[in-house]
Motif scaffolding. Structure first.
Motif, PDB file in Angstrom:
ATOM      1  N   GLY A   8      39.125 -24.390  -3.997  1.00  0.00           N
ATOM      2  CA  GLY A   8      37.875 -25.046  -4.405  1.00  0.00           C
ATOM      3  C   GLY A   8      36.859 -24.069  -4.956  1.00  0.00           C
ATOM      4  O   GLY A   8      37.131 -22.876  -5.107  1.00  0.00           O
TER       5      GLY A   8
ATOM      6  N   THR B 132      33.909 -23.192  -3.612  1.00  0.00           N
ATOM      7  CA  THR B 132      32.949 -22.613  -2.667  1.00  0.00           C
ATOM      8  C   THR B 132      33.368 -21.229  -2.199  1.00  0.00           C
ATOM      9  O   THR B 132      34.504 -20.795  -2.412  1.00  0.00           O
ATOM     10  CB  THR B 132      32.755 -23.549  -1.457  1.00  0.00           C
ATOM     11  OG1 THR B 132      34.026 -23.771  -0.854  1.00  0.00           O
ATOM     12  CG2 THR B 132      32.167 -24.872  -1.881  1.00  0.00           C
TER      13      THR B 132
ATOM     14  N   ASP C  74      34.124 -20.047   0.598  1.00  0.00           N
ATOM     15  CA  ASP C  74      35.235 -19.923   1.545  1.00  0.00           C
ATOM     16  C   ASP C  74      36.588 -20.215   0.885  1.00  0.00           C
ATOM     17  O   ASP C  74      37.607 -20.280   1.555  1.00  0.00           O
ATOM     18  CB  ASP C  74      35.019 -20.827   2.763  1.00  0.00           C
ATOM     19  CG  ASP C  74      35.005 -22.312   2.414  1.00  0.00           C
ATOM     20  OD1 ASP C  74      34.977 -22.642   1.207  1.00  0.00           O
ATOM     21  OD2 ASP C  74      35.024 -23.137   3.339  1.00  0.00           O
ATOM     22  N   ASP C  75      36.580 -20.415  -0.413  1.00  0.00           N
ATOM     23  CA  ASP C  75      37.838 -20.676  -1.116  1.00  0.00           C
ATOM     24  C   ASP C  75      38.364 -19.386  -1.712  1.00  0.00           C
ATOM     25  O   ASP C  75      37.898 -18.915  -2.745  1.00  0.00           O
ATOM     26  CB  ASP C  75      37.621 -21.746  -2.203  1.00  0.00           C
ATOM     27  CG  ASP C  75      37.314 -23.098  -1.587  1.00  0.00           C
ATOM     28  OD1 ASP C  75      38.011 -23.470  -0.619  1.00  0.00           O
ATOM     29  OD2 ASP C  75      36.389 -23.768  -2.050  1.00  0.00           O
TER      30      ASP C  75
HETATM   31 MG    MG Z   1      37.704 -25.676  -0.289  1.00  0.00          MG
END
Ligand code: MG
Ligand code: ATP
Length: 416
Positions: free
Chosen positions: A71, A73, A75-76
């Motif tokens: 994704g 964000t 944390d991706d």
């Molecule tokens: Mg994600």
């Protein structure tokens, strides 16, 4: 050929999300390729853990399916870790960028800088665009191992796995046989009855494997066909399906993604007919199931929850004299509710349910679990009496199902 899966995401390690993605992949891998996964690893959103998992898997596998972390964000981290593990740079992929721009434009917004990150893939990787979302499927060779990176969102995951990953694995496995699956959904016939009906078919259909799965009050019948080519497998499947439909008949209400509600609506829609409901003990469960299907309004006029006697009289035209003579849980009342709501709505079909869901109530003649179903249609009115077992929740659920099924069978049986 050794295949493994890696799932990424803190939410999978903290009990917030259950890993349903791997379950989907494993089922399809077995069904289509006859293969199983050797190991499945779950790691949190930490760079060093993801890289370590990738490097280790690359050393022992021929193919690895990695889910999540693609994704936009912070944390991706998956694409970035894939590049590090392979010792290559991250590069912007023009086709993915164009796909992102187009998706954003369709929503009338410009592409945000963090979303643009989703066009970054390890150099040398191949991509397949994601028709259900933004992040693509990334296919990256690392030595003798091929990595498939897929977004974690289940809808996107399933789409890409089904459309691209499983077929490529089938090729990689050097599969000379292709398998196709069809699920026929039945109701009103037990698993053992189905088995007895189908047993004589297996010798005539050697390319078919028959399987059963019970989802009370439904039984699903799995037809798995194999052939040298997809066409051959589909042809074997079509022949077997025809034979199965011949012996099982109207107990089959649908296939694959069909629900009893969706096929009932479709049967009415095909006849340009409309439906109204009068529900007592099911309290709107039938209306809920029908309205779960998008676009139900061209068929479903509406439904009344006629719970007390006064409501049955006021909304479904049930005469008070009938109620005092026979009671609300009776053949006569179910019939009156169905004809009454049909007349009140001015539609083609009226469907009614009245019964004792328990745990208290009932009479000696009609104990708890007794349910009357009424169907009023162009050809007249019929009533069915059921005796259902189990607790209140089960009686209500089975009653709603049986009512819809009675309607479906009646509509399908009536002239179009
Ligand atoms: Mg994600
Ligand atoms: P996004 O663009 O949404 O960030 P992503 O590829 O980064 O996609 P994740 O962030 O890992 O994927 O997960 C997205 C969503 O999918 C989350 O709601 C997550 O709980 C769910 N999800 C992730 N992995 C799985 C899994 N293995 N099984 C079921 N659901 C999952």
């Amino acid at each position: 050929v050794r295949i493994e899966t890696i799932c990424t995401g803190d939410e999978l390690l903290t009990g917030l999300t259950v890993d349903t993605n791997s379950q989907f992949f494993q089922t399809r891998l077995l069904e289509v390729c006859g293969a199983t996964v050797r190991r499945s690893t779950t790691v949190g959103d930490r760079r060093e853990d993801i890289i370590e998992a990738l490097v280790e898997a690359a050393a022992r596998c021929d193919a690895v399916l990695v889910s999540g972390g693609l994704g936009p964000t912070a944390d991706d981290l998956t694409a970035e870790c894939a590049a590090v593990a392979a010792g290559v740079a991250l590069v912007e992929h023009p086709a993915v960028l164009a796909h992102l721009r187009e998706r954003f434009a369709r929503r009338g917004v410009t592409l945000a800088e963090n979303s643009r990150r989703q066009a970054l893939v390890p150099a040398g990787a191949e991509v397949e665009l994601n028709l259900e979302g933004s992040a693509p499927l990334i296919i990256q060779p690392q030595g003798r191992c091929t990595f498939f990176f897929v977004p974690g969102v289940p809808r996107e995951y399933r789409h890409l796995v089904e459309r691209h990953v499983v077929p490529r694995l089938a090729t990689l496995l050097g599969h000379s046989t292709v398998r196709v699956l069809r699920v026929l959904k039945t109701t009103g016939t037990s698993e053992s009855q189905l088995d007895a009906l189908l047993a004589p078919l297996s010798s005539a259909h050697p390319r078919l494997t028959f399987g059963y799965r019970t989802h009370p009050p439904k039984n699903h019948l799995k037809l798995l066909a194999e052939g040298e080519t997809r066409e051959a497998a589909l042809a074997a499947l079509a022949l077997a399906e025809q034979a199965v439909r011949q012996v099982v008949g109207q107990a089959i209400f649908g296939a694959d993604d069909d629900t009893l509600a969706s096929v009932t609506l479709q049967a009415l829609r095909a006849r340009r007919q409309r439906l109204a409901l009068a529900e007592s003990c099911t309290g709107g469960l039938i209306a809920a199931q029908l309205t779960e299907v998008a676009g139900a309004s061209d068929v479903l006029w509406g439904g009344a929850v006629t719970y007390v006697e006064a409501a049955k009289t006021k909304w479904a035209q049930v005469p008070t004299a009938l109620l005092s003579a026979f009671g609300a849980v009776s053949r006569a009342c179910a019939e009156a509710m169905a004809t009454g709501i049909r007349a009140e709505a001015g539609v083609d079909w009226g469907l009614s349910v009245t019964g004792f869901a328990g745990p208290t109530g009932g009479t000696a003649a009609d104990p708890v679990g007794t349910v009357y179903l009424g169907v009023a249609g162009p050809g007249g009115t019929q009533v069915e009496r059921l005796h259902l077992h189990g607790d209140r929740e089960r009686v209500r659920r089975f009653a709603a199902h049986a009512a819809l099924d009675l309607l479906r069978r009646t509509v399908e049986g009536a002239a179009p």
